[in-house]
Design a protein around this motif. Sequence first.
Motif, mmCIF file in Angstrom:
data_model
loop_
_atom_site.group_PDB
_atom_site.id
_atom_site.type_symbol
_atom_site.label_atom_id
_atom_site.label_comp_id
_atom_site.label_asym_id
_atom_site.label_seq_id
_atom_site.Cartn_x
_atom_site.Cartn_y
_atom_site.Cartn_z
ATOM 1 N N VAL A 142 0.818 -1.274 -0.090
ATOM 2 C CA VAL A 142 0.051 0.009 0.067
ATOM 3 C C VAL A 142 0.844 1.268 -0.045
ATOM 4 N N VAL A 143 2.150 1.142 0.464
ATOM 5 C CA VAL A 143 2.982 2.132 0.522
ATOM 6 C C VAL A 143 2.966 2.796 -0.911
ATOM 7 N N GLU A 144 3.324 1.932 -1.960
ATOM 8 C CA GLU A 144 3.465 2.158 -3.464
ATOM 9 C C GLU A 144 2.248 2.671 -3.950
ATOM 10 N N CYS A 145 1.171 2.301 -3.382
ATOM 11 C CA CYS A 145 -0.305 2.604 -3.730
ATOM 12 C C CYS A 145 -0.383 4.105 -3.387
ATOM 13 N N CYS A 146 0.197 4.365 -2.465
ATOM 14 C CA CYS A 146 -0.184 5.820 -1.743
ATOM 15 C C CYS A 146 0.542 6.745 -2.851
ATOM 16 N N ALA A 147 1.768 6.461 -3.296
ATOM 17 C CA ALA A 147 2.494 7.354 -4.425
ATOM 18 C C ALA A 147 1.765 7.374 -5.589
ATOM 19 N N ALA A 163 -10.731 13.632 -5.418
ATOM 20 C CA ALA A 163 -10.522 12.412 -5.228
ATOM 21 C C ALA A 163 -10.598 12.111 -3.703
ATOM 22 N N CYS A 164 -11.430 11.198 -3.342
ATOM 23 C CA CYS A 164 -11.363 10.621 -1.966
ATOM 24 C C CYS A 164 -11.164 9.298 -1.458
ATOM 25 N N PRO A 165 -10.005 9.412 -0.892
ATOM 26 C CA PRO A 165 -9.333 7.955 -0.923
ATOM 27 C C PRO A 165 -9.951 7.054 0.455
ATOM 28 N N LYS A 166 -9.984 5.626 0.191
ATOM 29 C CA LYS A 166 -10.215 4.728 1.272
ATOM 30 C C LYS A 166 -9.301 3.701 1.111
ATOM 31 N N THR A 167 -9.075 2.972 2.250
ATOM 32 C CA THR A 167 -8.534 1.675 2.043
ATOM 33 C C THR A 167 -9.331 0.517 1.347
ATOM 34 N N SER A 168 -8.864 -0.259 0.703
ATOM 35 C CA SER A 168 -9.963 -1.268 0.135
ATOM 36 C C SER A 168 -10.363 -2.468 1.296
ATOM 37 N N GLY A 169 -9.509 -2.503 2.628
ATOM 38 C CA GLY A 169 -9.635 -3.417 3.567
ATOM 39 C C GLY A 169 -8.801 -4.548 3.306
ATOM 40 N N SER A 170 -8.391 -4.636 2.080
ATOM 41 C CA SER A 170 -7.057 -5.713 1.654
ATOM 42 C C SER A 170 -5.875 -5.201 1.544
ATOM 43 N N GLU A 254 -2.715 11.142 5.761
ATOM 44 C CA GLU A 254 -2.228 9.945 5.950
ATOM 45 C C GLU A 254 -1.760 9.204 4.970
ATOM 46 N N ILE A 255 -2.151 9.435 3.803
ATOM 47 C CA ILE A 255 -1.588 8.737 2.393
ATOM 48 C C ILE A 255 -0.088 9.330 2.381
ATOM 49 N N GLU A 256 -0.265 10.749 2.384
ATOM 50 C CA GLU A 256 1.258 11.262 2.311
ATOM 51 C C GLU A 256 2.326 10.864 3.135
ATOM 52 N N CYS A 258 2.371 7.674 4.791
ATOM 53 C CA CYS A 258 2.397 6.364 5.031
ATOM 54 C C CYS A 258 3.895 5.975 4.536
ATOM 55 N N ARG A 259 4.599 5.068 5.575
ATOM 56 C CA ARG A 259 5.805 4.526 5.244
ATOM 57 C C ARG A 259 5.930 3.181 5.640
ATOM 58 N N ALA A 260 4.772 2.514 5.987
ATOM 59 C CA ALA A 260 4.532 1.039 6.231
ATOM 60 C C ALA A 260 3.350 0.623 6.034
ATOM 61 N N PRO A 261 3.076 -0.574 5.518
ATOM 62 C CA PRO A 261 1.730 -1.019 5.155
ATOM 63 C C PRO A 261 0.837 -0.976 6.351
ATOM 64 N N GLY A 262 1.364 -1.355 7.404
ATOM 65 C CA GLY A 262 0.487 -1.488 8.805
ATOM 66 C C GLY A 262 -0.299 -0.160 9.275
ATOM 67 N N GLU A 263 0.500 0.896 8.491
ATOM 68 C CA GLU A 263 -0.301 2.298 9.093
ATOM 69 C C GLU A 263 -1.547 2.478 8.437
ATOM 70 N N LEU A 264 -1.902 2.008 7.603
ATOM 71 C CA LEU A 264 -3.492 2.040 7.016
ATOM 72 C C LEU A 264 -4.039 0.580 6.872
ATOM 73 N N VAL A 265 -3.944 -0.037 7.956
ATOM 74 C CA VAL A 265 -4.875 -1.078 8.248
ATOM 75 C C VAL A 265 -5.734 -0.809 9.528
ATOM 76 N N PHE A 266 -6.878 -0.866 9.251
ATOM 77 C CA PHE A 266 -8.015 -0.371 10.241
ATOM 78 C C PHE A 266 -8.965 -1.340 10.458
ATOM 79 N N LEU A 267 -9.084 -1.770 11.751
ATOM 80 C CA LEU A 267 -10.264 -2.707 12.336
ATOM 81 C C LEU A 267 -11.364 -2.072 12.769
#
Length: 303
Positions: A142-147, A163-170, A254-256, A258-267
């Motif tokens: 997801v870090v590359e996805c953010c770029a 553009a309005c972003p959200k995580t896919s949840g995956s 948060e997208i700008e 983001c340095r690690a995938p876990g930063e954009l995982v939400f439960l």
Amino acid sequence: MTPITEVEGRRLVLSNLDKVLYPATGTTKGEVLHYYATSVAEPLLAQLRDRPVSFLRYPDGPEGQCFFTKNPPPGTPSWVRTTPVPHRGDERAGQVVVEDLASLMWAANLVVEFHTPQWRAGTPGVADRMVFDLDPGAPATVVECCAVAVWLRERLAADGLLACPKTSGSKGLHLLVPLEPTASERVSAYAKGLAVEAERALPELVVHRMRRALRPGKVFVDFSQNAAAKTTATPYTLRARPGPTVSAPVSWAEIEGCRAPGELVFLADDMATRLADHGDLLAPLVDPDRARPLPRGDTPQNE
């Protein structure tokens, strides 16, 4: 004993509330229903409103059988709204529309992911939003996805689009764009053109073709969910993943950052606090004043 509860005057039978659906976290079905009822009901219903819903059902949890259904499930109460949707040429089939808390809790009791098209009931094939699904091919994350998302944000802004972003949840991200009503075919053509343009601008990072052989280490910019027959995971839905991950709205900060995938995982347990802190980050999608037209004249160059 099967609990019977009343929601907005509707009697609901809720089943197997102690059943563990997410073994990784021990999350039970009762906790899933609580998530939908108390944490995200208002913003989720805003996103579901007046859209036919497809369900990915996982009644025994993500590790059990999962199956996708567009037809109203057997036993659907008469008070749950359905709408006719084009299906196989001129055929029209009914699909559920989740428009109130009672309908939401009935659907959540089936244990489902919510998926919705980019158009509303009554105007099939006329989109009021556009979507880009940014899907990383390992070792990309997801870090590359953010770029890629930041590049797309700026390119869309150049055409007057938000553009309005959200995580896919995956693994990836979704970018959603509010539009004035536009034929799905035209939205799809524009979105494909932007995906091609992104690949040309970021050849080391982006691929716009679905072929898996092209995708390792790159971000697939999937524009195909703009087709009238396709759907996207609805914002705030839980996903059938090992943990109760949410397709969660995120801020551009948060997208700008983001340095690690876990930063954009939400439960599920994160969402009440996120809504308290950020509000509904996808509110522009349901605000008609934020919708803009696709640019006239030349659209981004397709192949």
